[in-house]
Structures are given as structure tokens and as C-alpha cells.
Design an enzyme around this catalytic site. Sequence first.
Site, PDB file in Angstrom:
ATOM      1  N   GLY A 105       0.838  -1.210   0.000  1.00  0.00           N
ATOM      2  CA  GLY A 105       0.000   0.000   0.000  1.00  0.00           C
ATOM      3  C   GLY A 105       0.866   1.251   0.000  1.00  0.00           C
ATOM      4  CG  ASP A 118      -1.573  -0.159   8.100  1.00  0.00           C
ATOM      5  OD1 ASP A 118      -2.453   0.705   7.963  1.00  0.00           O
ATOM      6  OD2 ASP A 118      -1.564  -1.233   7.471  1.00  0.00           O
ATOM      7  NE  ARG A 163      -5.669  -6.023   4.632  1.00  0.00           N
ATOM      8  CZ  ARG A 163      -5.412  -5.693   3.369  1.00  0.00           C
ATOM      9  NH1 ARG A 163      -6.372  -5.690   2.485  1.00  0.00           N
ATOM     10  NH2 ARG A 163      -4.197  -5.380   2.987  1.00  0.00           N
ATOM     11  CB  THR A 171       3.010   0.925   6.008  1.00  0.00           C
ATOM     12  OG1 THR A 171       1.672   0.676   6.495  1.00  0.00           O
ATOM     13  CG2 THR A 171       3.967   0.701   7.156  1.00  0.00           C
ATOM     14  CG  ASP A 196       1.621  -2.640  10.385  1.00  0.00           C
ATOM     15  OD1 ASP A 196       2.360  -1.914   9.705  1.00  0.00           O
ATOM     16  OD2 ASP A 196       0.916  -3.529   9.890  1.00  0.00           O
ATOM     17  NE  ARG A 221      -2.160  -4.423  -0.869  1.00  0.00           N
ATOM     18  CZ  ARG A 221      -1.777  -3.744   0.208  1.00  0.00           C
ATOM     19  NH1 ARG A 221      -0.703  -4.108   0.865  1.00  0.00           N
ATOM     20  NH2 ARG A 221      -2.470  -2.712   0.637  1.00  0.00           N
ATOM     21  CG  ASP A 281       3.266  -6.577   7.108  1.00  0.00           C
ATOM     22  OD1 ASP A 281       2.958  -6.045   6.020  1.00  0.00           O
ATOM     23  OD2 ASP A 281       2.428  -6.979   7.920  1.00  0.00           O
TER      24      ASP A 281
HETATM   25  O1  F6P Z   1      -1.402  -1.428   4.622  1.00  0.00           O
HETATM   26  C1  F6P Z   1      -1.992  -0.208   4.413  1.00  0.00           C
HETATM   27  C2  F6P Z   1      -3.461  -0.329   4.212  1.00  0.00           C
HETATM   28  O2  F6P Z   1      -3.916   0.962   3.909  1.00  0.00           O
HETATM   29  C3  F6P Z   1      -4.264  -0.935   5.352  1.00  0.00           C
HETATM   30  O3  F6P Z   1      -4.504  -0.058   6.406  1.00  0.00           O
HETATM   31  C4  F6P Z   1      -5.512  -1.341   4.634  1.00  0.00           C
HETATM   32  O4  F6P Z   1      -6.186  -2.334   5.315  1.00  0.00           O
HETATM   33  C5  F6P Z   1      -4.983  -1.836   3.319  1.00  0.00           C
HETATM   34  O5  F6P Z   1      -3.773  -1.154   3.105  1.00  0.00           O
HETATM   35  C6  F6P Z   1      -5.909  -1.635   2.153  1.00  0.00           C
HETATM   36  O6  F6P Z   1      -5.293  -2.122   1.003  1.00  0.00           O
HETATM   37  P1  F6P Z   1      -5.864  -2.003  -0.467  1.00  0.00           P
HETATM   38  O7  F6P Z   1      -5.737  -0.575  -0.881  1.00  0.00           O
HETATM   39  O8  F6P Z   1      -4.995  -2.901  -1.270  1.00  0.00           O
HETATM   40  O9  F6P Z   1      -7.286  -2.418  -0.398  1.00  0.00           O
END
Ligand code: F6P
Length: 325
Positions: free
Chosen positions: A14, A131, A175, A129, A133, A75, A106
Amino acid sequence: MNKVKNIGVFTSGGDSPGMNAAIRAVVRSALYYDIEVSGIIRGYDGMISGEIISMNAGSVANIIQRGGTILKTARSEEFRTKEGRQKAFEQLKKHNVDSLVAIGGDGTFTGADIFIKEFNIPVIGLPGTIDNDLAGTDFTIGYDTAINTVVEAVDKIRDTAESHDRLFIVEVMGRDSGLIALRSGIGAGAESILIPETKTDVQSLLNLLGEGRRVKASKIIIVAEGDDAGGAFEIAAAVKDKYPGIDTRVSILGHIQRGGPPSCMDRVLASRLGIAAVEALRDGKKGAMAGVVNGKIHFTPFKNAIKHISETDQELLKLMRILSI
Ligand code: F6P
């Protein structure tokens, strides 16, 4: 000093605000040290397909203020396979790339760790990120911007909530992690914050809501998208079921949290870490993420950086419990 000749830089997973500032810092510091830089487009997917371009100081002009990533991101499923990684390595060899700076989270570092073991190519990671995390850095690049986006949005929601005496359940990203919810919820003065790291007790939330109405009618609950009790709609349904009289609305903030100009904090963090990554490669380091801990640059092996709740987060969890209704 390690002889690094050509650093490949890429963003993966992301996107997050500040990734461009990080790319800029990697490119400019590499050039400062007379190292060539190659931009790998679309993360590991572009590495596999050979979307690799040569970068110069001008390639990163006028991007420090832009959200997203000029190198695009993905991804990659193919990189999870041995064949995919073999192809990626062949492409790097073909483009004379001898070291990598991986900007992501991660998933990015998990892939990088395997890649290093299989092909012995030096990789340094930067935490990109929203997040937050990752262990081994107080903050990830993009987190500060994202939580400020949330706080700004919730401030606006609060105005209308207050006018109508409404309860708003606001769903934020995360998530697997509640760190966006936690810090933005505290900053926005939310009455309750629901996160995946702690078991959500819907019954006590409902009890608190019942008691809390004596204090004020309008309320904000922040829920992380990955909360164990479900997202904002599930929580709203439980509230409506118990208190049909509470005027409840749901607001899902979604991907607005991932965009926008990075905050100054994120730009400075990204700039510091970008330079640190290049210097680390010159020093012969590999397999580690550059972060900032207590104001100082710090390197953490990928396997330790991935998914971890830090001490500070425990403290925020306590703060949340004290300040919630
Ligand atoms: O990892 C970053 C993030 O924004 C999370 O907080 C979220 O759950 C996820 O990516 C959403 O990913 P996508 O844009 O691929 O749906």
C-alpha cells in the site's frame, strides 16, 4: 567501505504519503556518493518484468510534496514464488543493479528477506506504510499524515454530530493494526476506540453508550477496519438494535487516508531514512529496516521489524481506556 555501484529503489504494498520524499532522498544521496540509481516501477512486479529506469537528480525534482509514489506500487503474487524471484534477480543483473532499497511494509520486508537468503543481494528497507505496524521505528513514513487526515475528518464529522445529537461510528484503515485508530482516536477525542489488538466487548460498549448519553448526546466511536467485532456497519447494527432511539450514522474514511501531501514530519522522516539506507548499503549492511527510535537512526533485522506492538502502543492502550467514556 562496500563498493556499491547501482542501487535499485522501489515502493511496494500500500502506498503512503512520504514515499516520494523517501525516493528523492535515496536518489539524491546515492548521487552524492557517486552511486548510480535505478528506479524499479510497480514494486516486485516491475522487478520481475524488468520495468527498471535510470534515475538522476531531476527525476525526483518537485516530488517531496506529493502523496502516492512516482515509482507506482503493487502487491506482487508472482514474487511469492521461487520462479518469480529468479526472474527478478535476472532482471536486476541485466540492469547492473547490485543493491536495493525497498520502501514498504511487512509484506515487502518478508519478500526481501527471502530474496537476500536466495540470491545474497544486499537490501535495506524503509518503513513506508500508513499503518505504523512495524517494530524498530517509532513512526513509519505516512502514519503522521494519515492520522492527521483522520483527525481533520473527524473534527468535521463532530460538527454535524453535535448539531444533530448523533452518534457517529467512523471506520478507519488498519486491516491488521489498530494504530491509526488508536492515535487518531485519542487526537480526535473519540468516546471509544475499537482495535484488532484488543478483544472488543460489544456489550460493555453498549452499556457505556447508555450511561454516556447523560453526559452528551453526540458521540464519536472510531473503529479500525480489522476490529474483531466487525467494521463500522456491524457496530452500528448492534447499537441500533439495543438503542433504536440513538440516531446513528456510519462514516467510512477509506482511501482518503492514504493520499494527500505528506506532513512535514513525514517528509523529514523520509529524508533522514532515505539517506540512512544509502549509507547503510555503503557500510555493507543488509537485511535490515532503517527506522528512527527516540530520535536516532536505528536498524532492525527484517524478521524483527515485521508485526510487533511496541511499548508506546501499550501506553496508548492504557490512555484510551482512561479517556474513553
Ligand atoms: O497497509 C496499508 C493499508 O492501507 C491498510 O490499512 C488497509 O487495510 C490496506 O492497506 C488496504 O489495502 P488495499 O488498498 O490494497 O485495499
